[in-house]
Design an enzyme around this catalytic site. Sequence first.
Site, PDB file in Angstrom:
ATOM      1  CD  GLU A 280      -2.081   2.077   1.711  1.00 23.68           C
ATOM      2  OE1 GLU A 280      -1.682   3.042   1.017  1.00 23.68           O
ATOM      3  OE2 GLU A 280      -2.389   2.154   2.918  1.00 23.68           O
ATOM      4  CB  CYS A 314      -1.177   7.249   1.332  1.00 22.76           C
ATOM      5  SG  CYS A 314      -1.976   5.896   2.081  1.00 22.76           S
TER       6      CYS A 314
HETATM    7  C1  SIN Z   1      -2.980   5.680   4.856  1.00 22.25           C
HETATM    8  O1  SIN Z   1      -2.830   6.882   4.884  1.00 22.25           O
HETATM    9  O2  SIN Z   1      -2.018   4.931   4.604  1.00 22.25           O
HETATM   10  C2  SIN Z   1      -4.303   5.014   5.112  1.00 22.25           C
HETATM   11  C3  SIN Z   1      -5.384   5.916   5.465  1.00 22.25           C
HETATM   12  C4  SIN Z   1      -6.690   5.204   5.707  1.00 22.25           C
HETATM   13  O3  SIN Z   1      -6.752   3.999   5.929  1.00 22.25           O
HETATM   14  O4  SIN Z   1      -7.700   5.883   5.664  1.00 22.25           O
END
Ligand code: SIN
Length: 505
Positions: A280, A314
């Site tokens: 991810e 992200c």
């Molecule tokens: C992330 O920023 O890596 C994940 C954010 C989320 O699960 O909403």
Amino acid sequence: MIGIATRPSGRDTEACRPHGSPPTVAAHLPTGLLIDGQWRPASSGATFPVQDPATEETLFDVADATSDDALAALTSAHDSWPAWREVAPRQRADLLRAVFDEMIARTDDLAAVITAEGGKPLAESRAEVIYGAEYLRWYSEQAVRIDGLARRAPSGANHQVVLNRPVGPALLITPWNFPLAMITRKVAPALAAGCTAVVKPAALTPLTTALFAEIVREQLESRGLPTGILNVVPTTHASGISGPLLADRRLRKLSFTGSTEVGQHLLRAAADGVLRTSMELGGNAPFLVFEDADIPAAVQGALAAKMRNAGQTCVAANRFLVHESVADEFAAGLTAAFDALVVGHGSDPGTTVGPLIEAKAVAKVSELVADAVDGGARVTTGGDALDHAGFFYAPTVLTGVSPDSRAVREEIFGPVAPIVTFGTEAEAVTMANSTDFGLVAYAYTRDVGRTFRLAESIEAGMLGVNRGMVSDATAPFGGVKSSGLGREGGEAGIAEYLDSIYVAI
Ligand code: SIN
């Protein structure tokens, strides 16, 4: 409620109790490595400090794992795997459900630790606990539904049976921006599937992991289940421990959340062992506002999509692509909404925006804003780092931003909203897709036909329509292009930890 503002220097639950202070929950926050069900110091004796990003003060010193410690953690995960995979699915489900219940009961404790080391406002930290705990509940419900397949082969010559078996010991590498939810999103499906784990939390935020891991350890111990299935090795030598772990054939799975650059490096290292990987990675989310959008709703959605964790997610909206006919109204609304935000220490009740995680994050955001302004952008609010202790940057709206500016092309990871205008839907889609990333996109429109056209044409793994938030433990989270491989959450999340075995009978 946790009293986090103490600085014990020990390495395990007992040693870290500060003299003369009440035995608060913080006093029992483990600061060691969790290997084979025991909290212990690093084999080198080394520790590293964990800072409050709002004050720059050290909260705790945490054991700094070496590669030998990491390999000991893998030995524990490997040796406890045969027993764990034999545990009945119902017992695995009951364990996960008990961990969920305990996390909910300890919401305030977990939230206080998240805020102390990560900086986000307490309300957001509580929301993270609810979100993170949901992975435990969801995968407790999935643990008993790991279905296979049985059918007669089309040729009629035999039967085909497909079983799903746990992949094996998994290395789970997690980021600092959601120090709880990014761990539960990996640990819950791994354990539900019958895998065991070595977790390497971010060195900036290892304390939340420690509290979560202690909750799991207590539940395993009280049920007589193998405590070695979950191991935790915080370290400041990330590549020093990931290298030996990825080279060790006992490891069968890697799941990573973090930057695309580090993900690519880990993928190369994982190639030798042909490891199952889930990645991810970074994003550059477009937030599209069409001419038929409900603008006040779009402004509220923009706040949610941009300002969660001060823009450090992200899935944060990175580029606001707004139809030229509504751009002024949207920019005015967003500027007013940003003006109303209260920047401060996450544990102050009025705070709605906390600090960035470290000084270099403030420096990067400052550079991106300066570059946009050099390219002709106008700052309608914010535009500066705050001049006091802590890593604060003012919520910032930029209008008239060039599509070539760095703030549009790079992941900002901060509270800055660059607005770029477009004329047609086709132009908007081209702009949205002109990036190597493809994690999430957001669109505000009242046109159902357009919604489906966007779902077909936007190059992203997730699309929020008239919503500034898509994350949900029960839905598949993940990206396309350089944003990643595989999915976390939902039914898909557990498949990442299973091998399907086909039997021809
Ligand atoms: C992330 O920023 O890596 C994940 C954010 C989320 O699960 O909403």
